[in-house]
Design a protein around this motif. Structure first.
Motif, PDB file in Angstrom:
ATOM      1  N   ASN A  37      58.532  32.040 -26.662  1.00  0.00           N
ATOM      2  CA  ASN A  37      57.474  32.631 -25.840  1.00  0.00           C
ATOM      3  C   ASN A  37      56.831  31.650 -24.868  1.00  0.00           C
ATOM      4  O   ASN A  37      55.954  32.037 -24.100  1.00  0.00           O
ATOM      5  N   LEU A  38      57.252  30.393 -24.915  1.00  0.00           N
ATOM      6  CA  LEU A  38      56.701  29.432 -23.955  1.00  0.00           C
ATOM      7  C   LEU A  38      57.185  29.768 -22.546  1.00  0.00           C
ATOM      8  O   LEU A  38      58.398  29.861 -22.310  1.00  0.00           O
ATOM      9  N   PRO A  39      56.284  29.962 -21.590  1.00  0.00           N
ATOM     10  CA  PRO A  39      56.722  30.298 -20.231  1.00  0.00           C
ATOM     11  C   PRO A  39      57.459  29.158 -19.539  1.00  0.00           C
ATOM     12  O   PRO A  39      58.347  29.388 -18.725  1.00  0.00           O
ATOM     13  N   ASP A  40      57.103  27.931 -19.862  1.00  0.00           N
ATOM     14  CA  ASP A  40      57.771  26.764 -19.275  1.00  0.00           C
ATOM     15  C   ASP A  40      58.834  26.271 -20.255  1.00  0.00           C
ATOM     16  O   ASP A  40      58.542  25.552 -21.212  1.00  0.00           O
ATOM     17  N   LYS A  41      60.087  26.658 -20.008  1.00  0.00           N
ATOM     18  CA  LYS A  41      61.158  26.332 -20.939  1.00  0.00           C
ATOM     19  C   LYS A  41      61.524  24.854 -20.948  1.00  0.00           C
ATOM     20  O   LYS A  41      62.225  24.395 -21.856  1.00  0.00           O
ATOM     21  N   THR A  42      61.063  24.115 -19.975  1.00  0.00           N
ATOM     22  CA  THR A  42      61.393  22.682 -19.965  1.00  0.00           C
ATOM     23  C   THR A  42      60.694  21.938 -21.104  1.00  0.00           C
ATOM     24  O   THR A  42      61.075  20.817 -21.445  1.00  0.00           O
ATOM     25  N   ILE A  43      59.669  22.573 -21.681  1.00  0.00           N
ATOM     26  CA  ILE A  43      58.943  21.948 -22.789  1.00  0.00           C
ATOM     27  C   ILE A  43      59.710  22.085 -24.098  1.00  0.00           C
ATOM     28  O   ILE A  43      59.529  21.278 -25.018  1.00  0.00           O
ATOM     29  N   VAL A  44      60.579  23.078 -24.181  1.00  0.00           N
ATOM     30  CA  VAL A  44      61.264  23.370 -25.441  1.00  0.00           C
ATOM     31  C   VAL A  44      62.036  22.166 -25.979  1.00  0.00           C
ATOM     32  O   VAL A  44      61.883  21.802 -27.152  1.00  0.00           O
ATOM     33  N   PRO A  45      62.900  21.512 -25.175  1.00  0.00           N
ATOM     34  CA  PRO A  45      63.630  20.354 -25.717  1.00  0.00           C
ATOM     35  C   PRO A  45      62.708  19.243 -26.210  1.00  0.00           C
ATOM     36  O   PRO A  45      62.996  18.596 -27.218  1.00  0.00           O
ATOM     37  N   LEU A  46      61.593  19.055 -25.499  1.00  0.00           N
ATOM     38  CA  LEU A  46      60.642  18.014 -25.890  1.00  0.00           C
ATOM     39  C   LEU A  46      60.057  18.311 -27.267  1.00  0.00           C
ATOM     40  O   LEU A  46      60.009  17.429 -28.142  1.00  0.00           O
ATOM     41  N   LEU A  47      59.623  19.554 -27.486  1.00  0.00           N
ATOM     42  CA  LEU A  47      59.048  19.929 -28.774  1.00  0.00           C
ATOM     43  C   LEU A  47      60.112  19.915 -29.870  1.00  0.00           C
ATOM     44  O   LEU A  47      59.837  19.530 -31.007  1.00  0.00           O
ATOM     45  N   PHE A  48      61.310  20.359 -29.518  1.00  0.00           N
ATOM     46  CA  PHE A  48      62.392  20.421 -30.509  1.00  0.00           C
ATOM     47  C   PHE A  48      62.696  19.042 -31.080  1.00  0.00           C
ATOM     48  O   PHE A  48      62.969  18.900 -32.274  1.00  0.00           O
ATOM     49  N   ARG A  49      62.642  18.030 -30.238  1.00  0.00           N
ATOM     50  CA  ARG A  49      62.978  16.671 -30.677  1.00  0.00           C
ATOM     51  C   ARG A  49      61.902  16.080 -31.590  1.00  0.00           C
ATOM     52  O   ARG A  49      62.121  15.029 -32.201  1.00  0.00           O
ATOM     53  N   LEU A  50      60.753  16.742 -31.690  1.00  0.00           N
ATOM     54  CA  LEU A  50      59.711  16.261 -32.603  1.00  0.00           C
ATOM     55  C   LEU A  50      59.968  16.691 -34.045  1.00  0.00           C
ATOM     56  O   LEU A  50      59.356  16.162 -34.971  1.00  0.00           O
ATOM     57  N   LEU A  51      60.868  17.644 -34.235  1.00  0.00           N
ATOM     58  CA  LEU A  51      61.107  18.202 -35.560  1.00  0.00           C
ATOM     59  C   LEU A  51      62.024  17.321 -36.390  1.00  0.00           C
ATOM     60  O   LEU A  51      62.965  16.711 -35.854  1.00  0.00           O
ATOM     61  N   PRO A  52      61.794  17.247 -37.702  1.00  0.00           N
ATOM     62  CA  PRO A  52      62.745  16.561 -38.589  1.00  0.00           C
ATOM     63  C   PRO A  52      64.119  17.228 -38.507  1.00  0.00           C
ATOM     64  O   PRO A  52      64.232  18.405 -38.145  1.00  0.00           O
ATOM     65  N   LYS A  53      65.153  16.477 -38.876  1.00  0.00           N
ATOM     66  CA  LYS A  53      66.530  16.923 -38.668  1.00  0.00           C
ATOM     67  C   LYS A  53      66.825  18.286 -39.306  1.00  0.00           C
ATOM     68  O   LYS A  53      67.320  19.191 -38.646  1.00  0.00           O
ATOM     69  N   GLU A  54      66.514  18.445 -40.585  1.00  0.00           N
ATOM     70  CA  GLU A  54      66.823  19.704 -41.263  1.00  0.00           C
ATOM     71  C   GLU A  54      65.989  20.856 -40.710  1.00  0.00           C
ATOM     72  O   GLU A  54      66.483  21.968 -40.534  1.00  0.00           O
ATOM     73  N   MET A  55      64.744  20.598 -40.439  1.00  0.00           N
ATOM     74  CA  MET A  55      63.856  21.620 -39.882  1.00  0.00           C
ATOM     75  C   MET A  55      64.313  22.029 -38.481  1.00  0.00           C
ATOM     76  O   MET A  55      64.240  23.206 -38.104  1.00  0.00           O
ATOM     77  N   ALA A  56      64.794  21.061 -37.720  1.00  0.00           N
ATOM     78  CA  ALA A  56      65.291  21.353 -36.371  1.00  0.00           C
ATOM     79  C   ALA A  56      66.477  22.308 -36.423  1.00  0.00           C
ATOM     80  O   ALA A  56      66.577  23.252 -35.632  1.00  0.00           O
ATOM     81  N   ALA A  57      67.380  22.067 -37.374  1.00  0.00           N
ATOM     82  CA  ALA A  57      68.556  22.925 -37.496  1.00  0.00           C
ATOM     83  C   ALA A  57      68.162  24.355 -37.868  1.00  0.00           C
ATOM     84  O   ALA A  57      68.683  25.323 -37.309  1.00  0.00           O
ATOM     85  N   MET A  58      67.236  24.522 -38.818  1.00  0.00           N
ATOM     86  CA  MET A  58      66.805  25.852 -39.235  1.00  0.00           C
ATOM     87  C   MET A  58      66.049  26.563 -38.112  1.00  0.00           C
ATOM     88  O   MET A  58      66.169  27.776 -37.933  1.00  0.00           O
TER      89      MET A  58
ATOM     90  N   LEU B 265      48.492  29.281 -33.259  1.00  0.00           N
ATOM     91  CA  LEU B 265      48.071  28.271 -32.295  1.00  0.00           C
ATOM     92  C   LEU B 265      48.401  28.734 -30.878  1.00  0.00           C
ATOM     93  O   LEU B 265      49.553  29.043 -30.575  1.00  0.00           O
ATOM     94  N   PRO B 266      47.435  28.812 -29.979  1.00  0.00           N
ATOM     95  CA  PRO B 266      47.700  29.302 -28.624  1.00  0.00           C
ATOM     96  C   PRO B 266      48.553  28.323 -27.832  1.00  0.00           C
ATOM     97  O   PRO B 266      48.496  27.103 -28.051  1.00  0.00           O
ATOM     98  N   HIS B 267      49.311  28.880 -26.886  1.00  0.00           N
ATOM     99  CA  HIS B 267      50.175  28.029 -26.067  1.00  0.00           C
ATOM    100  C   HIS B 267      49.357  27.028 -25.260  1.00  0.00           C
ATOM    101  O   HIS B 267      49.819  25.922 -24.991  1.00  0.00           O
ATOM    102  N   SER B 268      48.154  27.426 -24.863  1.00  0.00           N
ATOM    103  CA  SER B 268      47.316  26.528 -24.067  1.00  0.00           C
ATOM    104  C   SER B 268      47.016  25.235 -24.828  1.00  0.00           C
ATOM    105  O   SER B 268      46.931  24.146 -24.235  1.00  0.00           O
ATOM    106  N   THR B 269      46.855  25.350 -26.143  1.00  0.00           N
ATOM    107  CA  THR B 269      46.598  24.155 -26.951  1.00  0.00           C
ATOM    108  C   THR B 269      47.823  23.252 -26.977  1.00  0.00           C
ATOM    109  O   THR B 269      47.709  22.020 -26.884  1.00  0.00           O
ATOM    110  N   ILE B 270      49.004  23.870 -27.103  1.00  0.00           N
ATOM    111  CA  ILE B 270      50.257  23.099 -27.066  1.00  0.00           C
ATOM    112  C   ILE B 270      50.366  22.357 -25.738  1.00  0.00           C
ATOM    113  O   ILE B 270      50.671  21.155 -25.691  1.00  0.00           O
TER     114      ILE B 270
END
Length: 452
Positions: free
Chosen positions: A42-63, A7-12
């Motif tokens: 690889n996301l150039p805008d690192k401020t998006i990382v926490p936002l995407l991370f919080r979408l993950l289920p708990k166990e998946m987030a840890a892995m 999935l391209p970053h532009s779509t994200i």
């Protein structure tokens, strides 16, 4: 799944801008944790990382957190509330938590340990006490052990109750009441056994294990040798203190291979990826070796200077110096790389040195003879430099190949014997040594046959 993997970053970005968080979550939850980590890294805008991370289920987030690079891990930790950090830490296996702690600055380490429960904090601190290159430093203490007097049915009850919290249950180690390692069994053995059978009746009594202070590369090689998915780690009294799983062994082998390649290329090993390493850090890793090799290379310059009169009498000799030095360096590198690889995977040991020397001597005679005959034909038929000069060049070439092969195979073995990394004795050093020797041989033979 493949379409999400690429999935391209532009779509994200488009989905984020449109606040399509449910769609983003649906996409992320079907991806592999390693692929999600690559996406985050690889996301150039690192401020998006926490936002995407919080979408993950708990166990998946840890892995996913385990698979991310240290910069993104630190970014997330800084943005986590204490409760969020505790949730991630609670889901981490101890060995993964240790790996993360080792790469973090002190203030971040303090937060991680503070949020860990007391038992996990003790496990992390216990592992951190072991030297970095030992089995103890990469083991996990979250293991499942059984007792010899248990029935198979009892064993399955234990596995069902605590197995979900352990890193692996495929291999079950058997200990007595004092934690001494006495046997090993597998899930497969338990499945095909009768429910009333005792564990001591089906377990393997001869268990291969490693000590906490054993070299971690040796442990990884042993796991590959015996095709183990996990290896038990015992203390000096044979008490089971942890296990090393195959994923950790693969990480060790990858790190060691990378280190060896960098050392063989005369570069100080670095744990950082190339694109994340600053120019100054790369400079620092390379310049000491370049300075050392430059100083050592001055010996070849001194040898050439010492034979200036000979070169003045036979200027044609100068044109063959690069060929002789390059061939010698290449011959030595071939032998050294082969031996270094054999040492790294325990195919050969120092005690094999005479067998190795005898084999390389025979190889060098064949290679040297072939190269000398071809060179002699070229010199006589195309270069027309004269018989005597051709004999000088070809004799030197033959002896250079012989010496280079012997030096190339013996130096890594000697380095290993005295406690140095054999990779240090790879191409740059061996080439420098062989260059100097080949020049001495060259000018000595020229002096005798050409009377100069």
């Amino acid at each position: 799944m493949d379409e999400f993997k690429i999935l391209p970053h532009s779509t994200i970005y488009a989905l984020i801008e449109k606040k399509k968080f449910s769609t983003l979550k649906d996409i992320l939850v079907v991806m592999q944790e390693a692929d999600i980590a690559d996406l985050f890294d690889n996301l150039p805008d690192k401020t998006i990382v926490p936002l995407l991370f919080r979408l993950l289920p708990k166990e998946m987030a840890a892995m996913t957190f385990v698979e991310m690079d240290a910069d993104n891990q630190s970014l997330l930790i800084d943005g986590f509330s204490d409760n969020e950090l505790k949730q991630v830490v609670d889901e981490l296996y101890v060995d993964d938590a240790v790996d993360i702690v080792e790469e973090m600055p002190a203030n971040v380490v303090g937060r991680i340990l503070k949020q860990a429960d007391p038992e996990k904090r003790k496990m992390i601190n216990d592992i951190l006490k072991y030297p970095d290159d030992t089995a103890g430093s990469i083991m996990t203490t979250e293991l499942l052990d059984l007792r010899p007097q248990m029935t198979v049915d009892d064993a399955f009850k234990v596995i069902r109750s605590v197995g979900i919290k352990k890193e692996t249950v495929n291999t079950c180690y058997v200990t007595d009441k004092n934690k001494y390692l006495v046997g090993v069994t597998t899930i497969f053995d338990l499945i095909i056994a009768e429910p009333t059978q005792l564990i001591e009746e089906i377990m393997e009594h001869n268990v291969i294990s490693v000590n906490t202070l054993e070299d971690r590369e040796d442990v990884a090689n042993n796991m590959a040798k015996y095709n183990f998915s996990s290896m038990p780690v015992v203390d000096a009294e044979n008490r089971l203190v942890g296990i090393i799983t195959v994923d950790d062994a693969l990480d060790v082998l990858q790190e060691e291979v990378t280190d060896d390649i960098e050392i063989m290329a005369a570069v100080t090993p670095s744990a950082k990826p190339y694109l994340k390493t600053s120019v100054f850090e790369i400079y620092k890793s390379r310049i000491p070796w370049l300075l050392l090799l430059m100083v050592s290379a001055t010996f070849t310059g001194m040898i050439i200077s010492g034979f200036e009169s000979a070169l003045a009498s036979y200027v044609v000799l100068t044109s063959f110096i690069p060929m002789l030095m390059d061939t010698g360096g290449n011959s030595g590198s071939q032998a050294s790389v082969t031996i270094i690889r054999g040492l790294s995977i325990d195919e050969i040991e120092f005690k094999d040195i005479f067998r190795i020397l005898w084999k390389e001597i025979r190889v060098s005679l064949l290679c040297g003879a072939t190269l000398s005959v071809v060179t002699f034909a070229k010199l006589m038929l195309f270069d027309r430099v004269g018989l005597t000069v051709s004999v000088v060049v070809c004799t030197t070439l033959f002896l250079t190949v012989f010496i280079a092969k012997v030096v190339g195979c013996s130096l890594p073995l000697l380095a290993k014997k005295i406690g140095f990394d054999p990779a240090v004795m790879a191409s740059p050093f061996i080439t420098t040594i062989v260059d100097a020797v080949s020049l001495l041989v060259y000018f000595s033979i020229a002096r005798v046959l050409l009377n100069i």
